[in-house]
Design an enzyme around this catalytic site. Structure first.
Site, mmCIF file in Angstrom:
data_model
loop_
_atom_site.group_PDB
_atom_site.id
_atom_site.type_symbol
_atom_site.label_atom_id
_atom_site.label_comp_id
_atom_site.label_asym_id
_atom_site.label_seq_id
_atom_site.Cartn_x
_atom_site.Cartn_y
_atom_site.Cartn_z
ATOM 1 N N LYS A 1 -38.071 5.388 21.577
ATOM 2 C CA LYS A 1 -36.919 4.957 22.371
ATOM 3 C C LYS A 1 -35.718 5.847 22.053
ATOM 4 O O LYS A 1 -35.072 6.367 22.932
ATOM 5 C CB LYS A 1 -36.617 3.492 22.069
ATOM 6 N N GLU B 1 -40.300 9.804 11.500
ATOM 7 C CA GLU B 1 -41.764 9.869 11.504
ATOM 8 C C GLU B 1 -42.275 10.546 12.775
ATOM 9 O O GLU B 1 -43.163 11.411 12.744
ATOM 10 C CB GLU B 1 -42.365 8.459 11.430
ATOM 11 N N GLY C 1 -37.285 -2.118 21.271
ATOM 12 C CA GLY C 1 -38.519 -1.414 20.932
ATOM 13 C C GLY C 1 -39.708 -2.350 20.794
ATOM 14 O O GLY C 1 -40.790 -2.102 21.334
ATOM 15 N N ARG C 2 -39.512 -3.468 20.116
ATOM 16 C CA ARG C 2 -40.647 -4.366 19.851
ATOM 17 C C ARG C 2 -41.001 -5.226 21.068
ATOM 18 O O ARG C 2 -41.921 -6.039 21.005
ATOM 19 C CB ARG C 2 -40.356 -5.226 18.627
ATOM 20 N N GLU D 1 -38.788 -8.614 12.599
ATOM 21 C CA GLU D 1 -37.659 -7.732 12.923
ATOM 22 C C GLU D 1 -36.669 -8.460 13.825
ATOM 23 O O GLU D 1 -35.468 -8.205 13.781
ATOM 24 C CB GLU D 1 -38.152 -6.439 13.593
ATOM 25 N N HIS E 1 -62.855 -15.071 3.124
ATOM 26 C CA HIS E 1 -63.424 -14.596 1.865
ATOM 27 C C HIS E 1 -62.407 -13.807 1.062
ATOM 28 O O HIS E 1 -62.784 -13.089 0.138
ATOM 29 C CB HIS E 1 -64.665 -13.748 2.164
ATOM 30 N N LYS F 1 -33.377 4.052 6.111
ATOM 31 C CA LYS F 1 -33.528 5.345 6.808
ATOM 32 C C LYS F 1 -32.455 6.318 6.341
ATOM 33 O O LYS F 1 -32.734 7.493 6.075
ATOM 34 C CB LYS F 1 -33.372 5.157 8.320
#
Ligand code: F6P
Length: 504
Positions: free
Chosen positions: A193, A199, A247-248, A333, A364, A473
């Site tokens: 965005k 990254e 974004g999410r 978030e 398990h 960041k």
């Protein structure tokens, strides 16, 4: 009554019910299992294994009524600036349904439809290109949604493109993906965005070098200039998104290009239609029949009235294994805040820890703690009525496990031998999809989005900003020179010692 009054009333109900059993609630009230179930098309949710009784539920609905949820959802859909701290709308609903009213929603919708046409053209272009593999680079909301949907709906055979996702800045992540690919038959998509995410820029540069000069690179961004400036990607290969999509909440936008490539435009549309079904429901269903309302208020009940700080999502369908990671970002978030939209500290706790995994594997691993640990962990169990694999006996066993776990967590099993005593009383919600399809998955994801909004309204926080991620960041950027060069000193003594170890 003031908000605090409703919360106090809920707390009093929770204290009153502290010693009662969820099993008793269901045995004493015939029909409760049906009364506490809601359905939207292929999506069914059952809340009868929550710990509220009818008076507590009445108090919860009174609280819900006081939040004026229908009006708040109307503002969301119409493009009011519900993202108050950033003074902008959160119009993810306009990406998949046409239910907003007024000029802001209409303008957004027009942009969406134009972008969708361009997206379909890029899909057609790639289909005709001889490309077999797509590397999708993005992180957070620019990764988790497309990755979830592609993984969940990946056909057993005959995939259109093999889509590979790279998010982590760890160079090994991209190396592992590229190792098996041929640059001549691979296209890359850079999704961001902001187009400033470290990254994505690092991985994008690696991918671009690997693809070579003739490489095919596409981009999706709210900043349509940067892909061209930084990677030389031609404007016709850059799809837009907008600052009014968080974004999410963005998998419905061109951020979902990997979905359209992997599954095709029909599946893409069905995914949107499933979400649109839930959009219509959340706007139209009366308070007590409104599934996202009940889901969100149940979260408030567990967090604030009962004080539960942990919420595990168990997917009894291996195809949904990535759902907990997706929900972690969506929920934590959005709701991991301690200051309200009024700028004041919130009263009481906000989001619990959301986590989870795929059943039956998790039975398990961490289920011991669910059944007998001292911390109460709320659960959300998700399964599909119809399995799509050719092993019906396995699917029946999978569902039997889902039923067994929710029943055992709620009802327990007393034993005089305390090591073997199952206390029960663990609240869970069971969610069933008729089958896992683009339509039902779209509905499921939209339901969670709307539940998050309900919770944000109860807590008085903004579900659409994320200032909490910025500090790390900034500090990482500031520290990079010191990691690269041992002569660069830093002020913090612990960081200085750790750097000394890195430079040994
Ligand atoms: O660091 C958090 C975050 O800003 C998320 O909200 C977002 O989804 C992700 O980073 C990626 O951001 P972008 O799409 O701008 O690269």
């Amino acid at each position: 009554m003031a908000q605090a009054g409703y919360r106090d009333a809920l707390g009093a109900h929770a204290r009153r019910l502290a010693q009662s059993s969820i099993e008793d609630l269901n045995r004493r009230q015939p029909g409760r299992a049906q009364q506490l179930a809601l359905r939207i098309g292929p999506l069914y949710a059952n809340f009868a294994r929550q710990s509220y009784d009818q008076p507590a539920l009445d108090a919860l609905w009174a609280y819900g009524q006081s939040l004026e949820l229908p009006q708040a959802f109307r503002r969301l859909f119409d493009g009011a600036p519900v993202n108050l701290t950033e003074a902008r709308p959160a119009l993810h609903t306009a990406l998949r349904s046409d239910l907003g009213r007024g000029p802001v929603a209409a303008a957004a919708r027009a942009q969406v439809l134009a972008a969708e046409q361009r997206l379909a053209a890029i899909v057609a272009e790639l289909e005709a290109s001889g490309i077999t593999d797509i590397v999708s680079i993005g992180i957070g909301g620019s990764d988790l949604g497309p990755r979830l949907v592609c993984d969940a709906l990946k056909p057993l055979q005959g995939a259109r493109f093999a889509v590979h996702f790279v998010s982590n800045i760890d160079g090994m992540a991209i190396e592992r993906v590229l190792a098996g690919l041929d640059p001549a038959r691979t296209a890359g998509i850079l999704i961001s965005k902001s187009f400033t995410t470290q990254e994505t820029l690092f991985n994008g540069a690696i991918l671009q070098r690997w693809l070579g000069d003739a490489g095919r690179l596409y981009a999706v961004s709210a900043d349509v200039q940067r892909p061209q400036q930084q990677f030389g990607i031609a404007a016709e290969r850059v799809l837009p998104m907008w600052d009014w999509v968080g974004g999410r909440y963005s998998l419905w936008s061109a951020v979902g290009l990997p979905i359209a490539l992997a599954l095709g435009m029909d599946a893409w549309r069905q995914l949107h239609e499933g979400a649109a079904l839930v959009d219509a429901h959340v706007l139209q269903a009366p308070l007590q029949q409104n599934l996202p309302f009940l889901h969100g208020l149940t979260e408030i009940w567990n967090r604030n009235a009962c004080g539960h700080a942990s919420h595990a999502v168990m997917c009894y369908d291996a195809r949904l294994a990535l759902l907990p990671a997706y929900l972690q970002q969506l929920v934590m978030e959005s709701l991991g805040k301690q200051v309200g939209v009024d700028g004041r500290p919130v009263c009481g706790d906000t989001v619990p820890v959301w986590w989870g995994g795929a059943g039956t594997d998790v039975q398990h691993s961490f289920f011991q703690a669910l059944h007998q640990g001292t911390q109460m962990i709320c659960g959300e169990f998700i399964g599909c009525v119809r399995g799509d694999d050719p092993h019906p006996l396995s699917h029946q066993a999978l569902l039997a496990n889902l039923l067994a776990q929710t029943q055992s967590l709620a009802n327990g099993q007393p034993s005089a031998d305390l090591q073997r005593n199952y206390p029960g009383g663990r609240p869970t919600t069971t969610v069933l999809l008729d089958a896992l399809t683009p339509y039902s998955l779209g509905a499921l994801i939209a339901m969670y989005e709307h539940s998050v909004y309900v919770q944000s309204l109860a807590w008085g926080i903004n579900a659409f900003d994320q200032f909490g991620v910025e500090l790390g960041k900034q500090v990482a950027s500031a520290l990079l020179p010191a990691v690269r060069d041992r002569s660069v000193t830093v002020d913090d003594p612990v960081t200085a010692e750790l750097l000394a170890q890195l430079h040994r």
